[in-house]
Design an enzyme around this catalytic site. Structure first.
Site, PDB file in Angstrom:
ATOM      1  N   ASN A 176       0.868  -1.179   0.000  1.00  0.00           N
ATOM      2  CA  ASN A 176       0.000   0.000   0.000  1.00  0.00           C
ATOM      3  C   ASN A 176       0.899   1.221   0.000  1.00  0.00           C
ATOM      4  O   ASN A 176       1.422   1.611   1.036  1.00  0.00           O
ATOM      5  CB  ASN A 176      -0.919  -0.027   1.222  1.00  0.00           C
ATOM      6  CG  ASN A 176      -1.877   1.146   1.271  1.00  0.00           C
ATOM      7  OD1 ASN A 176      -1.803   2.067   0.458  1.00  0.00           O
ATOM      8  ND2 ASN A 176      -2.777   1.129   2.238  1.00  0.00           N
ATOM      9  N   GLU A 226      -8.481  -4.708   5.248  1.00  0.00           N
ATOM     10  CA  GLU A 226      -8.302  -4.484   3.819  1.00  0.00           C
ATOM     11  C   GLU A 226      -7.163  -5.330   3.260  1.00  0.00           C
ATOM     12  O   GLU A 226      -7.232  -5.800   2.116  1.00  0.00           O
ATOM     13  CB  GLU A 226      -8.045  -3.004   3.567  1.00  0.00           C
ATOM     14  CG  GLU A 226      -9.233  -2.124   3.891  1.00  0.00           C
ATOM     15  CD  GLU A 226      -8.901  -0.643   3.864  1.00  0.00           C
ATOM     16  OE1 GLU A 226      -9.171  -0.012   2.835  1.00  0.00           O
ATOM     17  OE2 GLU A 226      -8.373  -0.137   4.874  1.00  0.00           O
ATOM     18  N   ARG A 278     -10.657  16.582   7.114  1.00  0.00           N
ATOM     19  CA  ARG A 278     -11.428  16.984   5.935  1.00  0.00           C
ATOM     20  C   ARG A 278     -12.817  17.466   6.348  1.00  0.00           C
ATOM     21  O   ARG A 278     -13.434  16.914   7.246  1.00  0.00           O
ATOM     22  CB  ARG A 278     -11.568  15.815   4.955  1.00  0.00           C
ATOM     23  CG  ARG A 278     -10.248  15.314   4.411  1.00  0.00           C
ATOM     24  CD  ARG A 278     -10.445  14.117   3.510  1.00  0.00           C
ATOM     25  NE  ARG A 278      -9.267  13.270   3.527  1.00  0.00           N
ATOM     26  CZ  ARG A 278      -9.273  11.958   3.300  1.00  0.00           C
ATOM     27  NH1 ARG A 278     -10.410  11.338   3.035  1.00  0.00           N
ATOM     28  NH2 ARG A 278      -8.163  11.267   3.346  1.00  0.00           N
TER      29      ARG A 278
END
Length: 400
Positions: A10, A384, A239
């Site tokens: 990743n 994941e 965010r």
């Protein structure tokens, strides 16, 4: 049965997360992180057989140099013998990929063509792919896309109400992210609920520094909160999530902000960090809230309200609800946020099991509600890396 070990990579812009997993069981042989790449402080940390190691890399080490060192570690411990594939997390696949694929020159070109949609992530993903191809030239390389699971969204869910030419000519639409995580936890939830995955109506809330909510109906994603970029949707660590687009004009015309400054504001200075004026780390904010910090309490209220509102909205595409899943660092560990969200959604018939909710932390999973009828709320730790390993192994066995 033969070993099915997969190296999962990743790549971020300045980091490389890695693991070797058994694709069948999810058991990890080695895990680690190369961080601060392209800087003076580049270093590599890993855990193998219960032992944690940290070592400095050469100054300004690249992804290729980090992978070269990783290969040395793998070979020194003779871990390469059982590897059957390398699986790569790729953030954006645009509309081109609806599932994981074996990487070819064409696939790499498409990832490159999609850089405009993920300028911070796709270039790093390509660097990792090319470095791994050099290091493991005999192994199949597999791309697993964050966006792929959401390619089942209907057109009315993914289109923006903009001139249609922007979609036709430039691909401006909602794509969604965290797809690998949402897919994994939804399938795990079906096992916990003892119902077929393909018959369930589920809402998955992946809550970490990045947060997204997905509606999953009959085994496929039908809507998700992130959009063209990972900025859209619910409040996140740094965010903003959804805002009035007119804010751009206000910030530029009234306050003299540049486009770069606005991008930094919305992506790196907003969310929990901006509201709390303390941190983007939910643990820090919860501690401050419990100590009576009003700004921290406000940040949590906004976060939970917007999250609950998004979850409730996704009953529209589902038509019904069988389960609500909490996952990600916050979703798996914050009993306070789960409680606040479930309390806001009591019209669904949720009855929080306080003991189960308090125990669902640090990798513990299960149902945290006790209502006899109606939907259940669950905590499911995401994995994941295992999902990537499973996809990579399945595709590798087809081409071996």
């Amino acid at each position: 049965m033969l070993d099915q070990h997969v190296l999962v990579l990743n790549c971020g812009s300045s980091s490389l997360k890695f693991a070797i997993l058994d694709a069948q069981s999810g058991d990890e042989l080695i895990t680690g992180l190369a961080e601060c790449l392209i800087s003076e402080d580049a270093r590599l940390k890993y855990s193998y057989q219960g032992q944690k190691q940290t070592e400095s890399l050469i100054a300004n080490a690249s992804h290729q140099q980090a992978i070269t060192r990783l290969v040395d570690i793998i070979k020194a411990n003779k871990l390469e013998r059982s590897l059957i594939a390398v699986g790569h997390r790729v953030v954006h696949g645009g509309e081109h990929f609806t599932q994981s694929v074996v990487i070819t020159e064409h696939v790499k070109q498409v990832i490159a063509d999609t850089i405009s949609l993920a300028p911070l992530h796709n270039p790093a993903n390509l660097v990792g792919i090319e470095a791994a191809e050099k290091a493991f030239d005999t192994l199949p390389q597999v791309a697993v896309f964050d966006t792929a699971f959401h390619q089942t969204m209907p057109k009315h869910a993914y289109l923006y109400a903009l001139p249609y030419e922007l979609y036709q000519q430039h691909g401006v639409r909602r794509y969604g992210f965290h797809g690998t995580s949402h897919h994994y936890v939804a399938k795990q939830a079906a096992t916990v609920l003892q119902q077929p995955f393909e018959t369930l109506a589920l809402i998955s809330a992946h809550l970490g520094n990045g947060c997204s909510v997905t509606a999953i109906k009959n085994g496929v994603s039908v809507d998700t909160s992130m959009g063209l970029t990972p900025l859209e949707g619910v409040v996140m660590g740094t965010r903003s999530g959804d805002i009035d687009p007119g804010l751009f004009n206000f910030l530029t015309q009234q306050l003299g902000y540049s486009a770069v400054k606005i991008d930094t504001l919305l992506n790196k200075q907003s969310g929990l960090l901006g509201l709390s004026k303390l941190s983007n780390d939910c643990r820090t904010i919860e501690d401050a809230h419990l100590a009576g910090n009003a700004q921290a309490s406000l940040a949590l209220e906004v976060f939970c309200y917007r999250l609950a509102k998004q979850i409730a909205a996704y009953v529209v595409p589902l038509g019904t609800l069988d389960g609500l899943i909490f996952t990600g660092g916050i979703g798996e560990n914050s009993q306070l946020i789960r409680q606040k969200v479930i309390d806001s959604l009591n019209f669904f018939g949720f009855k929080l099991n306080e003991q189960a909710n308090s125990q669902a932390r640090f990798g513990q999973s299960g149902v945290i509600t006790s209502n006899q009828t109606g939907p259940q709320a669950l905590v499911i730790p995401t994995n994941e890396e295992w999902m990537i390993a499973r996809d990579a192994a399945a595709l590798a066995l087809e081409v071996i």
